[in-house]
Design an enzyme around this catalytic site. Structure first.
Site, PDB file in Angstrom:
ATOM      1  N   HIS A  84       0.846  -1.183   0.000  1.00 58.69           N
ATOM      2  CA  HIS A  84       0.000   0.000   0.000  1.00 58.69           C
ATOM      3  C   HIS A  84       0.889   1.243   0.000  1.00 58.69           C
ATOM      4  CE1 HIS A  84      -2.969  -2.852   2.156  1.00 58.69           C
ATOM      5  NE2 HIS A  84      -3.219  -2.842   0.861  1.00 58.69           N
ATOM      6  N   TYR A 105       4.170  -0.307   4.930  1.00 57.25           N
ATOM      7  CA  TYR A 105       4.587  -1.400   5.824  1.00 57.25           C
ATOM      8  C   TYR A 105       3.692  -2.628   5.692  1.00 57.25           C
ATOM      9  CZ  TYR A 105       6.614   2.802   7.968  1.00 57.25           C
ATOM     10  OH  TYR A 105       7.254   4.013   8.183  1.00 57.25           O
ATOM     11  N   HIS A 106       3.120  -2.844   4.492  1.00 56.68           N
ATOM     12  CA  HIS A 106       2.308  -4.026   4.224  1.00 56.68           C
ATOM     13  C   HIS A 106       2.844  -4.762   2.996  1.00 56.68           C
ATOM     14  CE1 HIS A 106      -1.280  -1.701   6.184  1.00 56.68           C
ATOM     15  NE2 HIS A 106      -0.504  -2.269   7.099  1.00 56.68           N
ATOM     16  N   PRO A 107       4.132  -5.109   2.951  1.00 52.91           N
ATOM     17  CA  PRO A 107       4.682  -5.733   1.734  1.00 52.91           C
ATOM     18  C   PRO A 107       4.150  -7.149   1.533  1.00 52.91           C
ATOM     19  CG  PRO A 107       6.296  -5.812   3.510  1.00 52.91           C
ATOM     20  CD  PRO A 107       5.143  -4.981   4.013  1.00 52.91           C
TER      21      PRO A 107
END
Length: 550
Positions: free
Chosen positions: A309, A486-488
């Site tokens: 994101h 921080y949503h890889p």
């Protein structure tokens, strides 16, 4: 099972760590679920390896304590991306959990699943068994919902999901402002519909963080058939031809090897899993050869398809409302808050400061929301690898998050050294849609701040400031300040094509005895925070592995 013992012959000597039915690499959100479920019956011997330490740092277990571990190298990998050309060649700081529980031990605890269409799209891409009707039972199985069970939620599972500890006035005002802007109320973002504004739910139990380690390893630690080794960094997977047979890992005592009688399950996350596969010889052959890794199998998809994101921040100075900025700037207030939490389990430290948000569509033609608007009860001058610096005055932040960016990045090796950080590239802001969506989100945040409910508290916009007005100026601000969220996900993509890494049962293509289970297997990113989906993936992987073993 044999315990690892220190080998006096030297650091490069290898200790025999014994044989297990299953070896799980990484004790993050998915890995904890996998190890917990595989060991549940007592029938199988399970080894769980975690590169970081045990989750004994007290800040891990205090909800607001995640601000203290945001840049703590003892429990955080503290990755940094390569310079991003579309973002003025800035590097993007990437905190990732290096501790039992993984990033579920250092995140903001928001519980979010995405929408059914996310998972139905996976099925349409050839991932049979991953449509919404097939993943919902695993979400429900994992969940212990504070509100009780219904057709969308489960009760009695290991993962506690709770409502906000207290309703901050600013969070309530944000929801009211959204309603005033025509956005409907939504009491449950994980219920019948995602669109709307409302309060979030959290992986918190009795005002304490409920990480995947607390949920799955807490009940499992006493099991004789489960061995958990911390500070154990996997250096490579071992093969016998086209079968994975064991792993090599380094601890403070030296190098060890363990054998897997049935399967090895890689759960290192979207950065760690492709790195483990690549240093072991599974990945793009030309790249592996360029860094001196012997190729076991040419797999171009390993480390490709990185998605995250994308978001930016708008900060507003406010009045007549408490924010976390005052806490950050006052030692006496921090001492009072600490005493209040310790003595009565109440007050500011019981929450994360992320209480409310909204899901909206940047284009009315879209079927589902593509923007998440987060409200933070703080604002920052800096939020990067060197630490978090709050503004020296009361302020709140509205953050538009683009949920379906079209840019695709990669994770590659910088060297053959398994202890070196990987090269991470996001390639965000690559298309007109990526740009238009984030600009729409910024304008909507300004509209929310100007609505009567929030305007009653708002003094002025601090970042980017009213002088940044045109689309061109807004876009330049995005290039200067926006970040990956921080949503890889996506770097070991599930599917059946030549660029896919695992099949729908999460088995690595062409390699027997090896699976991947974490956010890296997502073909496309889901619309919302990724901790809950990662735990679901771990639950489903364990069920499939047990089914195959039986």
């Amino acid at each position: 099972m044999r315990n690892c013992t220190h080998n006096q012959k030297g650091r490069n000597a290898v200790t025999d760590a014994g044989e297990y039915d299953f070896i799980v690499l990484g004790a993050g959100s998915a890995g904890c679920a996998v190890a917990g479920r595989l060991s549940e019956s007592g029938r199988y011997r399970v080894l769980l390896l975690e590169a970081g330490p045990a989750d004994t740092n007290p800040w891990i277990h205090i909800p607001l304590g995640y601000t203290k571990v945001f840049t703590n190298p003892q429990v955080n990998w503290m990755f940094e991306s390569e310079p991003e050309p579309t973002l003025n060649n800035r590097t993007l700081y990437q905190p990732r959990g290096k501790v039992l529980g993984g990033t579920s031990s250092i995140n903001g605890t928001v519980y979010m699943r995405g929408v059914p269409a996310d998972y139905d799209a996976w099925r349409q891409r050839g991932c049979e068994g991953w449509d919404w009707d097939n993943v919902l039972p695993f979400f429900r199985k994992a969940e212990n919902q504070e509100r009780g069970a219904d057709e969308y939620h489960g009760a009695g599972g290991p993962l506690n999901v709770s409502d906000i500890p207290h309703e901050w006035p600013l969070a309530k005002a944000m929801i009211e402002a959204a309603v005033q802007c025509g956005i409907p109320r939504n009491p449950d973002f994980n219920g019948p519909t995602q669109e709307g504004a409302g309060f979030y739910q959290f992986t918190v139990n009795n005002k304490r963080r409920w990480s995947a380690a607390r949920a799955y390893l807490g009940p499992a630690k006493g099991r004789a058939n489960l061995r958990i080794v911390t500070e154990a960094h996997t250096t490579r997977i071992l093969f016998d031809g086209a079968r994975a047979t064991g792993v090599e890992f380094r601890t403070p005592s030296g190098l060890s090897r363990a054998r897997a009688g049935r399967e090895i399950i890689v759960s290192g996350g979207a950065f760690g899993s492709p790195q483990i596969l690549q240093v072991s010889g599974l990945g793009p052959a030309e790249h592996l050869q360029s860094v001196g890794v012997a190729v076991v199998r040419d797999m171009p998809g390993v480390g490709s398809n990185l998605q995250d994101h994308f978001n930016t921040y708008l900060s507003f100075r406010c009045r007549d409302a408490a924010t976390l900025n005052e806490l950050a700037g006052s030692l006496p207030k921090r001492l009072v808050a600490g005493a209040q939490y310790a003595l009565t389990r109440s007050g500011t430290l019981t929450g994360t400061g992320i209480y409310a948000g909204a899901f909206v569509r940047s284009d009315p033609r879209l079927e589902n929301p593509d923007l998440q608007i987060n409200m933070f009860s703080w604002s920052t001058q800096e939020r990067k690898r060197t630490g978090i610096v709050a503004h020296p005055f009361p302020a709140y932040t509205l953050s538009p998050v683009h949920l379906h960016p079209e840019g695709r990045g990669s994770v590659r090796l910088k060297s053959a050294d398994p202890l070196a950080p990987p090269a991470i590239r996001f390639n965000q802001l690559k298309t007109d849609y990526d740009i238009s969506a984030i600009l729409y989100g910024m304008k909507l945040c300004r509209k929310l701040a100007a609505a009567p409910a929030l305007a009653a508290y708002t003094v002025e916009e601090v970042l980017p400031g009213p002088k940044v007005a045109t689309d061109e100026e807004l876009l330049e601000d995005v290039r200067a300040r926006a970040v990956a969220n921080y949503h890889p996900v996506g770097t070991c993509r599930m599917g059946r094509g030549p660029d896919c890494v695992v099949d729908p049962r999460l088995r690595v293509h062409g390699i027997a005895g090896l699976r991947v289970a974490d956010a890296s297997i997502m073909p496309t990113i889901v619309a919302g925070n990724t901790n809950a989906p990662s735990i679901m993936i771990g639950e489903k992987c364990a069920a499939m592995a047990l089914e195959d073993a039986a």
